[in-house]
Design a protein around this motif. Structure first.
Motif, PDB file in Angstrom:
ATOM      1  N   GLY A  10       0.845  -1.184   0.000  1.00 24.60           N
ATOM      2  CA  GLY A  10       0.000   0.000   0.000  1.00 24.60           C
ATOM      3  C   GLY A  10       0.880   1.234   0.000  1.00 24.60           C
ATOM      4  O   GLY A  10       1.969   1.221   0.597  1.00 24.60           O
ATOM      5  N   MET A  11       0.443   2.270  -0.675  1.00 27.28           N
ATOM      6  CA  MET A  11       1.221   3.499  -0.733  1.00 27.28           C
ATOM      7  C   MET A  11       0.290   4.703  -0.654  1.00 27.28           C
ATOM      8  O   MET A  11      -0.745   4.755  -1.336  1.00 27.28           O
ATOM      9  CB  MET A  11       2.026   3.576  -2.033  1.00 27.28           C
ATOM     10  N   THR A  12       0.635   5.651   0.188  1.00 27.92           N
ATOM     11  CA  THR A  12      -0.067   6.932   0.228  1.00 27.92           C
ATOM     12  C   THR A  12       0.934   8.051  -0.018  1.00 27.92           C
ATOM     13  O   THR A  12       2.096   7.958   0.377  1.00 27.92           O
ATOM     14  CB  THR A  12      -0.768   7.153   1.580  1.00 27.92           C
ATOM     15  N   VAL A  13       0.451   9.073  -0.671  1.00 28.49           N
ATOM     16  CA  VAL A  13       1.287  10.215  -1.043  1.00 28.49           C
ATOM     17  C   VAL A  13       0.519  11.491  -0.730  1.00 28.49           C
ATOM     18  O   VAL A  13      -0.697  11.565  -0.970  1.00 28.49           O
ATOM     19  CB  VAL A  13       1.605  10.198  -2.555  1.00 28.49           C
ATOM     20  N   LYS A  14       1.204  12.479  -0.185  1.00 26.34           N
ATOM     21  CA  LYS A  14       0.609  13.806   0.009  1.00 26.34           C
ATOM     22  C   LYS A  14       1.615  14.845  -0.470  1.00 26.34           C
ATOM     23  O   LYS A  14       2.723  14.935   0.053  1.00 26.34           O
ATOM     24  CB  LYS A  14       0.274  14.056   1.482  1.00 26.34           C
ATOM     25  N   VAL A  15       1.233  15.592  -1.501  1.00 24.57           N
ATOM     26  CA  VAL A  15       2.089  16.670  -1.998  1.00 24.57           C
ATOM     27  C   VAL A  15       1.962  17.843  -1.030  1.00 24.57           C
ATOM     28  O   VAL A  15       0.847  18.306  -0.755  1.00 24.57           O
ATOM     29  CB  VAL A  15       1.674  17.095  -3.416  1.00 24.57           C
ATOM     30  N   ALA A  16       3.084  18.292  -0.511  1.00 28.89           N
ATOM     31  CA  ALA A  16       3.067  19.277   0.572  1.00 28.89           C
ATOM     32  C   ALA A  16       2.334  20.556   0.198  1.00 28.89           C
ATOM     33  O   ALA A  16       1.609  21.138   1.025  1.00 28.89           O
ATOM     34  CB  ALA A  16       4.493  19.596   1.017  1.00 28.89           C
ATOM     35  N   ASP A  17       2.504  21.025  -1.044  1.00 25.92           N
ATOM     36  CA  ASP A  17       1.849  22.282  -1.416  1.00 25.92           C
ATOM     37  C   ASP A  17       0.471  22.059  -2.037  1.00 25.92           C
ATOM     38  O   ASP A  17      -0.178  23.009  -2.486  1.00 25.92           O
ATOM     39  CB  ASP A  17       2.737  23.112  -2.356  1.00 25.92           C
ATOM     40  N   GLY A  18       0.035  20.804  -2.064  1.00 28.22           N
ATOM     41  CA  GLY A  18      -1.304  20.510  -2.569  1.00 28.22           C
ATOM     42  C   GLY A  18      -1.451  20.492  -4.071  1.00 28.22           C
ATOM     43  O   GLY A  18      -2.555  20.339  -4.589  1.00 28.22           O
TER      44      GLY A  18
END
Length: 298
Positions: free
Chosen positions: A241-249
Motif C-alpha cells: 500500500g502506498m499513500t502520497v501527500k504533496v506538501a503544497d497541494g
C-alpha cells in the motif's frame, strides 16, 4: 517499509477515502438492498468525470433509492471531461449536482440514510446517522479509534477524515488480503475493490490518471486520488500500500511520483510504465502549444 516526511501526523484523505465510505455502505446491507451493480459501486468509490455513462450510473442509483437529483447536496460543477462539458453547454443545459465528481458517493450515502430510516435531508452533517456510521466504519478499516481522526469539511460538503498516512497505507495494503480486516469488513472490501479494478473507467474517466493506472495494472492495482495532492494505491499482487501527500497541494506531481515509485518497487513493468508516459512525464506547453518543459520525478 519505506517513507519520507511525516507519516504519523494527520493528513486529510479527501477523496482517497471514498473506497472506505463505499465499503461502509456495502457493509450496512444498503447496496444489496437497493441492488447496486459493480459499475455503481465503482462510481460511488470514485471521482467521476461527468461523462454520460457516469451520470447514467448515478441516476440509476438515485432511482433505485427512490430519490431525485434534488436530494444531492454536493453542489454543481461542469463535467471534468471537456467534451462532456462542451456537449452540455451546446445543449443549453447548466451543470447540476449530478455532474459533480462526488455525486456517486453522495448517492451511496443517501442510500445508507434511506436504508437506515434516517432523513435524507441533512445527510452532510457529521452527526447525521449515515455519517456517524461511515466515520465509525472508516476508523475500523484504518485500525484507529474514531475520536483520533481529525474531522473537517470536504469540498463536496461531507465530513473528511484526517489520519496518519501510515494507517491509510496499511489499509490500502490490506485491500490485497481482506482477511486482515475485521470479519465484518472482509466481503465489503472484496466487493468494492473488485468493482474498482473491474470498472476503472467509473472510478475516474477518460484520460484520467486513476483509470489509466488501474487499466495498466490489469487487475493488480486499485487506486484513488484525492484533492490537494493526496493519493492512495493498493498494489494487490505485491501486497503493498502506498499513500502520497504533496506538501503544497499541487496535484500535478502525483502522476510522475506515483508512476515512478510503483515502477521502482516492481509493481509496474517497463511496458506498463510506458503506457503511462503522459502521466509519468507530462509535457508543459505554453498558450501557443509549444512544449516548454516537463514534470519529472526525481
Amino acid at each position: 517499509m519505506s517513507s519520507v516526511g511525516d507519516i504519523d501526523g494527520p493528513a486529510f484523505m479527501r477523496s482517497s477515502a471514498k473506497p472506505l465510505i463505499c465499503a461502509a455502505v456495502v457493509a450496512s446491507g444498503a447496496a444489496d438492498h437497493f441492488g447496486f451493480t459493480d459499475q455503481e459501486l465503482a462510481v460511488a468509490s470514485g471521482s467521476h468525470s461527468g461523462e454520460p455513462y457516469h451520470v447514467a450510473a448515478v441516476r440509476s442509483m438515485l432511482a433505485k433509492i427512490g430519490l431525485s437529483t434534488r436530494a444531492l447536496a454536493c453542489g454543481p460543477h461542469l463535467p471534468l471531461h471537456e467534451p462532456s462539458a462542451k456537449a452540455l453547454a451546446a445543449a443549453g443545459e447548466a451543470p447540476g449536482a449530478i455532474h459533480n465528481n462526488c455525486s456517486g458517493k453522495h448517492a451511496a450515502i443517501l442510500a445508507l440514510a434511506v436504508f437506515r430510516g434516517a432523513p435524507p435531508d441533512g445527510y452532510l452533517a457529521a452527526d447525521h446517522p449515515a455519517q456517524v456510521e461511515i466515520l465509525k466504519g472508516c476508523a475500523a478499516l484504518l485500525g484507529l479509534a474514531p475520536d483520533s481522526m481529525a474531522i473537517g469539511v470536504d469540498g463536496c460538503g461531507i465530513p473528511v477524515i484526517g489520519v496518519p498516512m501510515r494507517a491509510a497505507a496499511v489499509c490500502f495494503a490490506r485491500f490485497s488480503e481482506p482477511e486482515r480486516f475485521p470479519a465484518a469488513w472482509r466481503e465489503p472490501i472484496r466487493r468494492v475493490v473488485g468493482a474498482m479494478v473491474a470498472f476503472p473507467q467509473y472510478v475516474a474517466g477518460t484520460g484520467r490518471f486513476d483509470t489509466d493506472l488501474m487499466e495498466a495494472g490489469a487487475g493488480a492495482i486499485a487506486c484513488k486520488g484525492g484533492a490537494e495532492g493526496y493519493h492512495a494505491t493498493a498494489a494487490l499482487a505485491k501486497r503493498l500500500g502506498m499513500t502520497v501527500k504533496v506538501a503544497d497541494g499541487n496535484y500535478r506531481a502525483i502522476g510522475p511520483f506515483v508512476t515512478n515509485a510503483l515502477a521502482r518497487h516492481g509493481v509496474l513493468s517497463r511496458a506498463q510504465a510506458d503506457t503511462l508516459a503522459r502521466h509519468a512525464e507530462p509535457k508543459i506547453k505554453n498558450y501557443a502549444g509549444t512544449v516548454v518543459g516537463e514534470i519529472v520525478a526525481r
